[in-house]
Design a protein around this motif. Sequence first.
Motif, PDB file in Angstrom:
ATOM      1  N   ASP A 158       8.485 -14.806  -5.804  1.00  0.00           N
ATOM      2  CA  ASP A 158       6.892 -15.665  -6.205  1.00  0.00           C
ATOM      3  C   ASP A 158       6.132 -16.363  -5.279  1.00  0.00           C
ATOM      4  O   ASP A 158       6.582 -17.290  -4.263  1.00  0.00           O
ATOM      5  CB  ASP A 158       7.739 -17.331  -7.070  1.00  0.00           C
ATOM      6  N   VAL A 159       4.994 -16.678  -5.113  1.00  0.00           N
ATOM      7  CA  VAL A 159       4.512 -16.474  -3.561  1.00  0.00           C
ATOM      8  C   VAL A 159       3.133 -18.064  -4.182  1.00  0.00           C
ATOM      9  O   VAL A 159       2.181 -17.390  -5.163  1.00  0.00           O
ATOM     10  CB  VAL A 159       3.926 -15.552  -3.150  1.00  0.00           C
ATOM     11  N   ALA A 160       3.505 -19.132  -4.328  1.00  0.00           N
ATOM     12  CA  ALA A 160       2.647 -20.132  -5.026  1.00  0.00           C
ATOM     13  C   ALA A 160       2.827 -19.740  -6.504  1.00  0.00           C
ATOM     14  O   ALA A 160       1.176 -20.222  -6.955  1.00  0.00           O
ATOM     15  CB  ALA A 160       1.080 -19.832  -3.392  1.00  0.00           C
ATOM     16  N   GLY A 161       3.606 -19.411  -7.014  1.00  0.00           N
ATOM     17  CA  GLY A 161       3.042 -19.654  -8.831  1.00  0.00           C
ATOM     18  C   GLY A 161       2.786 -18.443  -9.257  1.00  0.00           C
ATOM     19  O   GLY A 161       2.395 -17.846 -10.410  1.00  0.00           O
ATOM     20  N   THR A 162       2.193 -16.937  -8.032  1.00  0.00           N
ATOM     21  CA  THR A 162       2.192 -16.151  -8.290  1.00  0.00           C
ATOM     22  C   THR A 162       3.234 -15.146  -8.464  1.00  0.00           C
ATOM     23  O   THR A 162       3.527 -14.976  -6.895  1.00  0.00           O
ATOM     24  CB  THR A 162       0.640 -15.728  -7.339  1.00  0.00           C
ATOM     25  N   PRO A 163       3.900 -14.113  -9.697  1.00  0.00           N
ATOM     26  CA  PRO A 163       4.614 -12.714  -9.046  1.00  0.00           C
ATOM     27  C   PRO A 163       3.686 -11.864  -8.408  1.00  0.00           C
ATOM     28  O   PRO A 163       2.686 -11.356  -9.002  1.00  0.00           O
ATOM     29  CB  PRO A 163       4.848 -12.734 -10.176  1.00  0.00           C
ATOM     30  N   CYS A 164       4.843 -11.387  -7.372  1.00  0.00           N
ATOM     31  CA  CYS A 164       4.483 -10.426  -6.397  1.00  0.00           C
ATOM     32  C   CYS A 164       5.283  -9.400  -6.407  1.00  0.00           C
ATOM     33  O   CYS A 164       6.771  -9.772  -6.130  1.00  0.00           O
ATOM     34  CB  CYS A 164       3.420 -11.221  -4.722  1.00  0.00           C
ATOM     35  N   ILE A 165       5.229  -8.713  -5.222  1.00  0.00           N
ATOM     36  CA  ILE A 165       6.304  -7.314  -5.425  1.00  0.00           C
ATOM     37  C   ILE A 165       6.589  -7.301  -4.078  1.00  0.00           C
ATOM     38  O   ILE A 165       4.901  -7.102  -3.568  1.00  0.00           O
ATOM     39  CB  ILE A 165       5.729  -5.467  -5.581  1.00  0.00           C
ATOM     40  N   HIS A 166       7.493  -6.924  -3.081  1.00  0.00           N
ATOM     41  CA  HIS A 166       7.668  -7.007  -1.865  1.00  0.00           C
ATOM     42  C   HIS A 166       8.293  -5.610  -1.961  1.00  0.00           C
ATOM     43  O   HIS A 166       9.724  -5.659  -2.027  1.00  0.00           O
ATOM     44  CB  HIS A 166       8.275  -8.211  -1.165  1.00  0.00           C
ATOM     45  N   LYS A 167       7.531  -4.444  -1.493  1.00  0.00           N
ATOM     46  CA  LYS A 167       7.789  -2.769  -1.119  1.00  0.00           C
ATOM     47  C   LYS A 167       8.198  -3.146   0.267  1.00  0.00           C
ATOM     48  O   LYS A 167       7.407  -3.290   1.656  1.00  0.00           O
ATOM     49  CB  LYS A 167       6.465  -1.784  -1.462  1.00  0.00           C
ATOM     50  N   THR A 168       9.852  -2.207   1.010  1.00  0.00           N
ATOM     51  CA  THR A 168       9.912  -2.199   2.547  1.00  0.00           C
ATOM     52  C   THR A 168      10.551  -0.309   2.342  1.00  0.00           C
ATOM     53  O   THR A 168      10.548  -0.478   1.308  1.00  0.00           O
ATOM     54  CB  THR A 168      11.223  -3.206   2.821  1.00  0.00           C
ATOM     55  N   TYR A 169       9.172  -0.028   3.070  1.00  0.00           N
ATOM     56  CA  TYR A 169       9.649   1.422   3.151  1.00  0.00           C
ATOM     57  C   TYR A 169      10.507   1.723   4.093  1.00  0.00           C
ATOM     58  O   TYR A 169      10.549   1.545   5.788  1.00  0.00           O
ATOM     59  CB  TYR A 169       8.045   1.954   3.840  1.00  0.00           C
ATOM     60  N   ARG A 170      11.712   2.778   3.554  1.00  0.00           N
ATOM     61  CA  ARG A 170      12.927   2.726   4.935  1.00  0.00           C
ATOM     62  C   ARG A 170      12.125   3.791   5.388  1.00  0.00           C
ATOM     63  O   ARG A 170      13.053   3.679   6.474  1.00  0.00           O
ATOM     64  CB  ARG A 170      14.158   3.609   3.235  1.00  0.00           C
ATOM     65  N   ARG A 171      11.331   4.740   5.396  1.00  0.00           N
ATOM     66  CA  ARG A 171      11.311   6.188   6.150  1.00  0.00           C
ATOM     67  C   ARG A 171       9.905   5.620   7.084  1.00  0.00           C
ATOM     68  O   ARG A 171       8.981   5.018   6.632  1.00  0.00           O
ATOM     69  CB  ARG A 171      11.540   7.116   4.885  1.00  0.00           C
TER      70      ARG A 171
END
Length: 480
Positions: free
Chosen positions: A129-142
């Motif tokens: 949650d970023v200041a009330g907005t749902p967000c995806i945090h995607k991390t790239y492994r490769r």
Amino acid sequence: MIREEELDALLRGAPWMPQDGRAADRYERVDHAVLGSAALLLIVAAVGGPASGRRFFVPVRADDEGRPQEAHGSDAFDVATVTRTLSGGRLHTARGGTIEFRGPGGPAAEVRRLPFQQGWSSNALSLVDVAGTPCIHKTYRRLDEPVHEPELLRRMNGTGRTPQWIGDYAYVHPSDGVRRPLGVIYRYAPGDGIDVPLRENLRSLWPRLGQRDDADETLVREHLRPMEEQLSRAGEFLYAFHRDLAGRLPGAAVYPVGAALERAARRVDVLEDEDGMTLPPHARTAAFAALRAELFLLEGEFEGRGPLPGAAPCHGDLHLSHLLCERDGTDWRMSVIDLSTPALSPADPGGAEQSPLQDLVAVQRALEYFAADEAAFESARRLGVDSLETMLGALDGAPHLSASRQAVLRRVFAVADAWRERVLRLLLGTAAASPLSRLLYVRRLLHELAYNQAHARPYHAAIDLRHARALAPTAAFARK
């Protein structure tokens, strides 16, 4: 927090490495940065074994007893990384590199982690949650695979076709200055993949097969009528996505048809020689003959036509689940996720060999897998056998079954084929009939067949061969 002098010791065994990075004898630390008390941002390289030479991004943190564990999915890592990205700036690494955070800047927004079941993914996903907005945090492994998604999302902001880009971060090695994406934050896009309403529709069609004797096309057209407008609009949305993408990436290019034809012909030879699965021999022979006939016809159609326009940016690996539709009654609000565009410019490697037609072909192939899979399970249910048997039976006619049971199998697959063709026409119109799209279709089919043969997947290879063999009537039509 884990001390720097302990890092190399941690690389021995490395139980927190991603699954595809474990096939190595050992790991060497390439670089790292300290993200406060939240995590060590490790860049490592595999040494020895099948994974040797590959580099991975592995955030690591210490547990309550000081033992290393992967930091993905922890509150501390998500909150610290997203907060730092929103603020922007750089984080210096131990060996002279930098981690660049690109975000809106300004006062730090409140960030907190939300519950999220990501399912299987080759990348790591979290919901914040970023200041009330749902967000995806995607991390790239490769780190060694080209990743253009963060930049594409940033450029597509404002179109409404893709999730809103919030920020991203990347590793810059001191020796080459190349920016290698590590993660991205984008606004969560609600909804289901378009495969969900399609599956609901097809499965609700099966009970009607025993109720009426209408021709398959008539039955399918009537059953799909409530979805016609939504599917047509989905096709229009996909066209608009390609238009907006082309408007934000530079230039257009000529598609290298000759080289693509040559590679496809070589791959047909290799795949026919390498198959180690037990599939119906006559059906397999007919499928490869149809592939060769199609390539021969395409070579004749392209000959003498000069440079062929058609290269332009695309999604790159479009699956039905990547076309999200948020359903509101009969209305669908759509977006595209997981952009895998091969190149940002025609001058980049692979830039000339990308085309919006690739995405249309990808949808076509996805529908082929989808409809065949549903038909195999439905016919298996009706006949009381395994779905592999019905899939192979759809390929060779199931000569071991009685005539009445063969009729059941044929009817289910015929209706599934008619349903798929109707869905494809509603989504894509006649775009799939062009010579370039036919070439791209063959190339994708061969790519998927190669994967299925290499991994001994006869069920899926049977789908490939069934549709390869179906090219023969198209080839006969083209001769007239």
